[in-house]
Design a protein around this motif. Structure first.
Motif, PDB file in Angstrom:
ATOM      1  N   HIS A   1       0.818  -1.229   0.000  1.00  0.00           N
ATOM      2  CA  HIS A   1       0.000   0.000   0.000  1.00  0.00           C
ATOM      3  C   HIS A   1       0.849   1.277   0.000  1.00  0.00           C
ATOM      4  O   HIS A   1       1.925   1.320   0.583  1.00  0.00           O
ATOM      5  CB  HIS A   1      -0.914  -0.006   1.230  1.00  0.00           C
ATOM      6  CG  HIS A   1      -1.867   1.151   1.258  1.00  0.00           C
ATOM      7  ND1 HIS A   1      -1.537   2.388   1.772  1.00  0.00           N
ATOM      8  CD2 HIS A   1      -3.129   1.274   0.796  1.00  0.00           C
ATOM      9  CE1 HIS A   1      -2.567   3.207   1.645  1.00  0.00           C
ATOM     10  NE2 HIS A   1      -3.545   2.555   1.054  1.00  0.00           N
TER      11      HIS A   1
ATOM     12  N   GLN B   1       7.384   7.403   3.310  1.00  0.00           N
ATOM     13  CA  GLN B   1       7.900   7.980   4.537  1.00  0.00           C
ATOM     14  C   GLN B   1       9.415   7.977   4.641  1.00  0.00           C
ATOM     15  O   GLN B   1      10.084   7.086   4.138  1.00  0.00           O
ATOM     16  CB  GLN B   1       7.284   7.275   5.751  1.00  0.00           C
ATOM     17  CG  GLN B   1       7.816   5.896   6.009  1.00  0.00           C
ATOM     18  CD  GLN B   1       7.202   5.279   7.263  1.00  0.00           C
ATOM     19  OE1 GLN B   1       6.016   5.446   7.546  1.00  0.00           O
ATOM     20  NE2 GLN B   1       7.995   4.546   8.023  1.00  0.00           N
TER      21      GLN B   1
ATOM     22  N   TYR C   1       0.374  14.882   1.420  1.00  0.00           N
ATOM     23  CA  TYR C   1      -1.053  14.542   1.517  1.00  0.00           C
ATOM     24  C   TYR C   1      -1.914  15.601   0.831  1.00  0.00           C
ATOM     25  O   TYR C   1      -2.856  15.284   0.122  1.00  0.00           O
ATOM     26  CB  TYR C   1      -1.490  14.448   2.984  1.00  0.00           C
ATOM     27  CG  TYR C   1      -0.874  13.335   3.787  1.00  0.00           C
ATOM     28  CD1 TYR C   1      -0.551  12.097   3.202  1.00  0.00           C
ATOM     29  CD2 TYR C   1      -0.623  13.485   5.156  1.00  0.00           C
ATOM     30  CE1 TYR C   1      -0.002  11.072   3.955  1.00  0.00           C
ATOM     31  CE2 TYR C   1      -0.078  12.459   5.912  1.00  0.00           C
ATOM     32  CZ  TYR C   1       0.233  11.261   5.316  1.00  0.00           C
ATOM     33  OH  TYR C   1       0.767  10.246   6.067  1.00  0.00           O
TER      34      TYR C   1
ATOM     35  N   ARG D   1       7.282  15.858  11.476  1.00  0.00           N
ATOM     36  CA  ARG D   1       7.413  15.744  12.931  1.00  0.00           C
ATOM     37  C   ARG D   1       8.895  15.849  13.262  1.00  0.00           C
ATOM     38  O   ARG D   1       9.714  15.194  12.615  1.00  0.00           O
ATOM     39  CB  ARG D   1       6.892  14.355  13.315  1.00  0.00           C
ATOM     40  CG  ARG D   1       6.553  14.129  14.738  1.00  0.00           C
ATOM     41  CD  ARG D   1       5.921  12.729  14.908  1.00  0.00           C
ATOM     42  NE  ARG D   1       6.923  11.678  14.872  1.00  0.00           N
ATOM     43  CZ  ARG D   1       6.744  10.477  14.323  1.00  0.00           C
ATOM     44  NH1 ARG D   1       5.604  10.158  13.746  1.00  0.00           N
ATOM     45  NH2 ARG D   1       7.704   9.580  14.335  1.00  0.00           N
TER      46      ARG D   1
ATOM     47  N   THR E   1       6.064   0.650  11.415  1.00  0.00           N
ATOM     48  CA  THR E   1       5.270   0.865  10.209  1.00  0.00           C
ATOM     49  C   THR E   1       4.898  -0.504   9.668  1.00  0.00           C
ATOM     50  O   THR E   1       5.775  -1.353   9.489  1.00  0.00           O
ATOM     51  CB  THR E   1       6.091   1.649   9.158  1.00  0.00           C
ATOM     52  OG1 THR E   1       6.561   2.859   9.750  1.00  0.00           O
ATOM     53  CG2 THR E   1       5.261   1.960   7.926  1.00  0.00           C
TER      54      THR E   1
ATOM     55  N   ALA F   1      -2.071   0.757   5.432  1.00  0.00           N
ATOM     56  CA  ALA F   1      -0.790   0.950   6.118  1.00  0.00           C
ATOM     57  C   ALA F   1      -1.028   1.593   7.482  1.00  0.00           C
ATOM     58  O   ALA F   1      -1.900   2.451   7.636  1.00  0.00           O
ATOM     59  CB  ALA F   1       0.144   1.817   5.278  1.00  0.00           C
TER      60      ALA F   1
ATOM     61  N   HIS G   1       0.989   3.357  10.872  1.00  0.00           N
ATOM     62  CA  HIS G   1       2.229   3.920  11.403  1.00  0.00           C
ATOM     63  C   HIS G   1       1.989   4.367  12.829  1.00  0.00           C
ATOM     64  O   HIS G   1       1.042   5.103  13.113  1.00  0.00           O
ATOM     65  CB  HIS G   1       2.716   5.109  10.568  1.00  0.00           C
ATOM     66  CG  HIS G   1       3.964   5.730  11.117  1.00  0.00           C
ATOM     67  ND1 HIS G   1       5.221   5.193  10.909  1.00  0.00           N
ATOM     68  CD2 HIS G   1       4.157   6.811  11.904  1.00  0.00           C
ATOM     69  CE1 HIS G   1       6.120   5.931  11.531  1.00  0.00           C
ATOM     70  NE2 HIS G   1       5.498   6.912  12.144  1.00  0.00           N
TER      71      HIS G   1
ATOM     72  N   PRO H   1       4.242   6.091  15.963  1.00  0.00           N
ATOM     73  CA  PRO H   1       5.548   6.701  16.192  1.00  0.00           C
ATOM     74  C   PRO H   1       6.114   6.455  17.591  1.00  0.00           C
ATOM     75  O   PRO H   1       7.247   6.823  17.853  1.00  0.00           O
ATOM     76  CB  PRO H   1       5.268   8.193  16.003  1.00  0.00           C
ATOM     77  CG  PRO H   1       3.858   8.356  16.456  1.00  0.00           C
ATOM     78  CD  PRO H   1       3.147   7.079  16.098  1.00  0.00           C
TER      79      PRO H   1
ATOM     80  N   ARG I   1      -1.604   6.240  13.109  1.00  0.00           N
ATOM     81  CA  ARG I   1      -2.070   6.698  11.799  1.00  0.00           C
ATOM     82  C   ARG I   1      -2.406   5.471  10.980  1.00  0.00           C
ATOM     83  O   ARG I   1      -1.624   4.524  10.942  1.00  0.00           O
ATOM     84  CB  ARG I   1      -0.905   7.454  11.156  1.00  0.00           C
ATOM     85  CG  ARG I   1      -1.227   8.343  10.004  1.00  0.00           C
ATOM     86  CD  ARG I   1       0.030   9.110   9.599  1.00  0.00           C
ATOM     87  NE  ARG I   1       0.928   8.278   8.825  1.00  0.00           N
ATOM     88  CZ  ARG I   1       2.251   8.342   8.878  1.00  0.00           C
ATOM     89  NH1 ARG I   1       2.858   9.196   9.689  1.00  0.00           N
ATOM     90  NH2 ARG I   1       2.986   7.550   8.139  1.00  0.00           N
TER      91      ARG I   1
ATOM     92  N   VAL J   1      -4.243   4.178   7.163  1.00  0.00           N
ATOM     93  CA  VAL J   1      -4.798   4.572   5.866  1.00  0.00           C
ATOM     94  C   VAL J   1      -5.140   3.319   5.080  1.00  0.00           C
ATOM     95  O   VAL J   1      -4.441   2.314   5.162  1.00  0.00           O
ATOM     96  CB  VAL J   1      -3.824   5.491   5.089  1.00  0.00           C
ATOM     97  CG1 VAL J   1      -2.519   4.780   4.786  1.00  0.00           C
ATOM     98  CG2 VAL J   1      -4.457   6.024   3.803  1.00  0.00           C
TER      99      VAL J   1
ATOM    100  N   VAL K   1      -6.538  10.772   2.722  1.00  0.00           N
ATOM    101  CA  VAL K   1      -5.331  10.949   3.542  1.00  0.00           C
ATOM    102  C   VAL K   1      -5.463  10.030   4.765  1.00  0.00           C
ATOM    103  O   VAL K   1      -6.576   9.655   5.131  1.00  0.00           O
ATOM    104  CB  VAL K   1      -5.132  12.417   3.979  1.00  0.00           C
ATOM    105  CG1 VAL K   1      -5.056  13.341   2.774  1.00  0.00           C
ATOM    106  CG2 VAL K   1      -6.238  12.876   4.919  1.00  0.00           C
ATOM    107  N   PRO K   2      -4.344   9.652   5.367  1.00  0.00           N
ATOM    108  CA  PRO K   2      -4.425   8.780   6.547  1.00  0.00           C
ATOM    109  C   PRO K   2      -5.220   9.427   7.690  1.00  0.00           C
ATOM    110  O   PRO K   2      -5.257  10.652   7.813  1.00  0.00           O
ATOM    111  CB  PRO K   2      -2.965   8.598   6.952  1.00  0.00           C
ATOM    112  CG  PRO K   2      -2.199   8.846   5.695  1.00  0.00           C
ATOM    113  CD  PRO K   2      -2.952   9.914   4.969  1.00  0.00           C
TER     114      PRO K   2
END
Lengths: 360, 360
Positions: A245, A249, A268, A276, B251, B258, B260, B262, B276, B278, B293-294
């Motif tokens: 998918h 990143q 996006y 970040r 991830t 997908a 993610h 952090p 996150r 998506v 968008v995610p």
């Protein structure tokens, strides 16, 4: 003459050309005057489909664009196997070259292109759009600030998308005679560029492909990964694929800070994006949270990254054309380094994941 | 008796024990009744430093905790080299074992521990706290939903922190006689666990260490990475280090979605965290943005993850103690798989990055 825009021709009506045609229109110092295709009908269709001004000239075949006296620069979104032919032909006709990525099938081919550009004093730039986003500049400031980032230690870059069955059967990016580098050339290019970007374009010493690459029946890479190593202990990993998918990143970690951007290639949203960043983070007492937590940095742009790319390219062309400046060498150098690393990944995949030493 | 809490003793006053002492107090079905150290003074100091109830019994040496008739279960945060001795001793005394990670120096040692636990019908669990966060459950739902995630393709897991000079000289995690697995055992453990978690605990077939690991003078790993491969084409990469800024990201990429996160190991904040996700994302027309968008998924928890871990462990102990149930085998099995992969990474590092086949 300083207000006259740089006049672009497009060679090839690929899908990506629609985006760049718009970018040329948006760029304040550029204008699209001609679209070339193998057939005049296809060129006309492209002009109409993209609602380009009626003044845009349809041309065929590709040579007609290079022979057109009003064209200053060409954008070349042809399949990679055709890059050397058409980029060299363009340079020989004195046209500046904005070339779609991957730049070539191998660095030897790219060197032929770059030599032709040098000999004909035309600007060369590859079409890696995210390089030109103001976010990229903002991130650069942070990761080069030793007080908040320290020294770079590692980069992890992932670019994947799930190609559908039609793509996997028919797209030029899975065809050995068109884009023989497959996922490595298409999405892996971005990973490699991001790693080099974070490393201030210092080439790694060694490249080792990861095990488990996936190829199609024709031997074209659909998925692969690699590790890059620098003599001082810096390292990087990349993972690129047509089989997972959409993910774009990049994570860049220094001794004192870390950067994460989840959409570095195509943000996006067009006008606003973020990343970040965290510096000197530790834990709260009892390790029940972070202190500080990472900050979200937002970046606004009026002009999409691809228009900023065209703007920068046109600016350099204008300096050559109107002020007699020499072509900017930074962009071809960055392209060449990206290509060199890509070649090394390919070589390591092909030789059973043996390390490949990079000789810049 | 169903309301009486499970009574914990702690063996060893490591820093992490402060966090777990609090977690035991917070857990509704557990109570900390004894703290054991090599000296009674250290045990008293720990009780006072952590403002534990005056009823908490200081004990020395460690055996005194195991011999105490009121202790149902022990939490063991001793250096890894002491795990086999003290976890086995605890099991033999009928005490349930909550063991700090890494569980052992190698799977053979862990097997000795697990056998002792089985033979003495005591619950075993390793202290991998993030497993018990409600966020982990929520993420699990999403990545096991084929309609929004498809099939798992790859996992990328990074856990690093910048150790200071004192840590790099003196911490038990850099000492070959205490925590010989270094960064791999400490932070790499989490990466491996996250990869196995995403793969529903299916072991990889092959493990290949990445080039460029960094060891200290005593040969203890300060930084390393590895690639894991499954026969169906799934893959994973991990990167763990004491030499790069705090990063705890995972991830997970499937064919259709997908994820993610952090901060998967220690969430940024105790009560509220996010990830996150998506699904089925493509690009907007002209590839100028993502569609969709995610989404950011927030998860709230009243009880910190380490208290939820204690709660789950105490729940299982209670079932054994009060209802005659057998120990839950899921947790020791997950520990063993994590240890197996960790051993394989170590072996591949030691044999010059040759692939190591995993035999479950």
């Amino acid at each position: 003459m300083s207000t006259s825009p740089i006049r672009f021709g497009i060679i090839g009506c690929a899908e990506i050309a629609c985006k760049v045609a718009r970018a040329i229109s948006l760029s304040p110092n550029a204008t699209l005057i001609a679209v070339g295709s193998r057939s005049i009908d296809k060129a006309r269709q492209f002009i109409s489909d993209n609602a380009l001004p009626a003044s845009t000239i349809p041309l065929a075949p590709y040579d007609a664009v290079l022979d057109h006296p009003s064209v200053d620069a060409v954008y070349v979104p042809l399949p990679t196997s055709l890059h050397v032919t058409w980029a060299v032909a363009a340079a020989k006709k004195g046209k500046h070259v904005l070339l779609e990525k991957p730049t070539a099938l191998c660095v030897e081919e790219l060197d032929v292109i770059l030599q032709a550009c040098r000999e004909n004093r035309v600007q060369f730039m590859d079409s890696t759009m995210w390089m030109h986003h103001p976010r990229t500049e903002k991130m650069r400031e942070l990761i080069t600030d030793p007080t908040c980032f320290g020294e770079l230690k590692t980069v992890d870059s992932i670019c994947t998308f799930s190609a559908d069955e039609d793509f996997l059967q028919n797209d030029i990016r899975v065809k050995p005679d068109l884009d023989a580098l497959g996922a490595l050339g298409d999405v892996g290019w971005y990973c490699i560029r991001s790693i080099l970007w974070a490393n201030l374009y210092q080439l790694p010493k060694t490249v080792v492909a990861l095990s488990g690459p996936i190829k199609n029946n024709a031997g074209v890479l659909l998925s692969c990964g690699a590790q890059l190593l620098w003599p001082d202990g810096r390292s990087a990993t990349l993972n690129c694929s047509f089989l997972a998918h959409l993910t774009m990143q990049m994570t860049v970690i220094g001794t004192k800070g870390a950067l994460h951007v989840p959409d570095f290639i195509t943000p996006y949203e067009e006008g606003k994006c973020s990343f970040r960043f965290v510096s000197d983070a530790g834990f709260t007492e009892l390790v029940t949270g972070w202190d500080p937590v990472p900050s979200k940095h937002e970046v606004i742009t009026d002009l999409p990254q691809e228009a900023r790319m065209v703007q920068e390219f046109a600016r350099l062309v204008k300096l050559i054309k109107e002020e007699g400046k020499e072509p900017e060498t930074k962009w071809p150098e960055i392209s060449r380094k990206t290509q060199l690393v890509m070649d090394a990944v390919k070589k390591s995949v092909d030789n059973g994941f043996e390390p490949v030493e990079i000789i810049g």
